[in-house]
Enzyme design. Structure first.
Site, PDB file in Angstrom:
ATOM      1  N   ASP A   1       2.616  30.175 -14.155  1.00 59.27           N
ATOM      2  CA  ASP A   1       3.206  31.409 -14.674  1.00 59.27           C
ATOM      3  C   ASP A   1       3.186  31.463 -16.203  1.00 59.27           C
ATOM      4  OD1 ASP A   1       3.816  31.777 -11.976  1.00 59.27           O
ATOM      5  OD2 ASP A   1       5.843  30.984 -12.202  1.00 59.27           O
TER       6      ASP A   1
ATOM      7  N   GLU B   1       3.883  41.693  -8.674  1.00 61.30           N
ATOM      8  CA  GLU B   1       4.807  40.885  -9.468  1.00 61.30           C
ATOM      9  C   GLU B   1       4.172  40.546 -10.808  1.00 61.30           C
ATOM     10  OE1 GLU B   1       5.484  37.604  -6.859  1.00 61.30           O
ATOM     11  OE2 GLU B   1       3.459  36.820  -7.052  1.00 61.30           O
TER      12      GLU B   1
END
Length: 505
Positions: free
Chosen positions: A22, A179
């Site tokens: 991430d 997302e």
């Protein structure tokens, strides 16, 4: 066999190997800064610095104080700290992140120096869900965009939101898990970059644009602009991306990906890693380059790579920022001050199966590597482990005059091998190598984890060689990668040094 050594000076992907998922990146002048998720480990949110986007040095952890981050023992593995966004605005660094767990929610911290200290968290209770992003308009209006994808106006200093979150654009029709949104002003447009398809093999990156930050958003006709699904590319699960512009005007994307190995379905063991790829623009849409193990030539000189400290003699009062512990690190259970030049771990949980076990380790960053530690178990029981979570780990454990290899795979826990050893300090070793050439085919595992001990004369004895697939995400599930480290299961165990050696070039 390990891959051949890479030509000297050739930039390589992943740019931050091992369990560093991430990624979020920003540039300030000639400096780049990057943050990653940390899940159940403390300290949280590793922070890196680079001058060339290729060579990264960890300069700290954003959430490095107990008052910033509390992860109770009840915090499940793969919960905790999710998906930070790192931005620089008006002379300050801002990081917004999701704490998935008890007392969690979305948090904002700030700093003038990215190496820290970072502020205590400001909570943003009006921000729902996960994967929050921050962006500012020229007049100072700040918007927070979250997975879903929804947006709300926010005061990044106080966490106060204004109005209810409103939907923006959720990617391609039918694509699951929209997302990791990031919103940017680039030229005449506002661009909304998202991940979709889930963080497994179907992971993808899509983008839309608008004349305003609040939409309506027009999807790119070439979506997804990046995905490796359905291919035999050596890098899979590509997604959760962020964009950054170089000083020469070029554009680049950091993203997560995995390197699966073995047969079917392919097992990735290092977790999701940070990769880099170039981006060009055609008709005001981004065109993403190949996420290759070999990076293209960059339009600026490469800086010298960081000198990796692969051995730690525990001579400093504070542990290096690359060391991570499970959920917390109280000085009563983890200290270099009790015995000078040694790391002392005092047991709390009774084994690696316990969520409150005292464990301190470093991320496995190479597909082939060796870790060695000099342990003194005369006051307790503990050793060296390769951990994915409470239900998936291998360890070589010392107690008195015996060592034993332990394996936990799901509901099964077993003592694989034992051996008597002389009393006193001894060297425990874990060696991880690719599966041998004669173990190929659709059922072959990705690697072999060998655990053993060295006698006082330096001779090594391997007690067990275990299939590495059982310490992989495809078996265990979750979002993390392997961590290799030391633990105490009873009493106090002292560690004089820890050495980590890559074996794959």
């Amino acid at each position: 066999m390990p891959p051949p050594p890479r030509p000297a000076g050739r930039p390589a992907n992943p740019v931050i190997p091992g369990f560093h998922p991430d990624p979020s990146v920003c540039r300030v002048g000639d400096d780049y800064y990057l943050a990653c998720s940390s899940f159940e480990y403390f300290p949280g949110v590793p922070l890196f610095h680079s001058r060339d986007l290729v060579h990264w040095t960890q300069i700290g952890n954003v959430l490095d104080r107990p008052e910033q981050l509390r992860l109770p023992a009840a915090t499940p593995s793969s919960a905790g700290i999710y998906a930070p966004t790192l931005r620089h605005h008006d002379g300050r660094f801002h990081l917004i992140v999701t704490h998935c767990g008890e007392g969690g929610g979305n948090l904002i911290v700030t700093a003038t120096d990215p190496a820290g200290p970072w502020s205590d968290p400001v909570r943003a209770p009006g921000v729902p869900g996960i994967d929050p992003d921050l962006v500012w308009e020229e007049d100072g209006t700040c918007w927070c965009t979250v997975a879903g994808v929804a947006q709300v106006r926010i005061d990044a200093g106080t966490g106060q939101t204004y109005g209810a979150p409103r939907p923006l654009w959720s990617g391609r029709p039918g694509a699951k898990a929209p997302e990791a949104p990031h919103l940017y002003r680039i030229g005449a447009y506002w661009y909304l970059l998202i991940a979709e398809g889930g963080t497994e093999r179907g992971h993808a990156v899509s983008i839309a644009r608008s004349r305003t930050p609040t939409g309506p958003f027009e999807p790119c006709p070439a979506n997804p602009v990046l995905t490796h699904r359905g291919t035999d590319h050596p890098v899979q699960n590509t997604g959760h991306a962020d964009l950054v512009q170089g000083p020469d005007g070029s554009w680049w994307m950091v993203l997560l990906g995995v390197r699966p190995g073995g047969g079917t379905p392919g097992w990735h063991v290092l977790g999701r890693e940070t990769f880099l790829t170039p981006v060009t623009w055609v008709d005001d849409w981004p065109v993403v380059g190949d996420v290759s193990p070999d990076l293209p030539e960059l339009p600026w000189p490469l800086s010298p790579g960081p000198v990796e400290a692969r051995r730690d003699d525990f001579e400093c009062a504070e542990l290096r920022p690359s060391w991570i512990s499970l959920r917390d690190r109280p000085a009563a259970h983890c200290t270099t001050g009790e015995r000078p030049g040694w790391l002392t771990l005092r047991a709390r949980g009774g084994s690696l199966d316990a969520p409150d076990v005292v464990f301190t380790g470093r991320r496995q960053q190479h597909l082939a590597c060796r870790a060695r530690v000099l342990a003194d178990p005369s006051q307790g029981r503990g050793g060296l482990a390769v951990r994915l979570d409470e239900r998936h780990h291998y360890a070589i454990e010392a107690s008195g005059t015996e060592v034993r290899v332990l394996a936990r795979v799901g509901p099964l826990s077993t003592v694989v091998a034992t051996r008597p050893v002389p009393a006193g300090p001894l060297v425990l070793t874990v060696t991880i190598t690719p599966a041998p050439p004669d173990a190929q085919g659709p059922c072959a595992g990705p690697d072999v984890v060998s655990l053993g001990v060295e006698d006082p004369g330096g001779a090594f004895t391997a007690l067990a060689a275990l299939d590495g697939r059982y310490l992989s995400t495809e078996v265990a599930g979750g979002f993390t990668g392997r961590v290799i480290g030391m633990y105490a299961a009873h009493g106090a165990v002292h560690f004089d040094w820890f050495d980590y050696e890559p074996l794959d070039g």
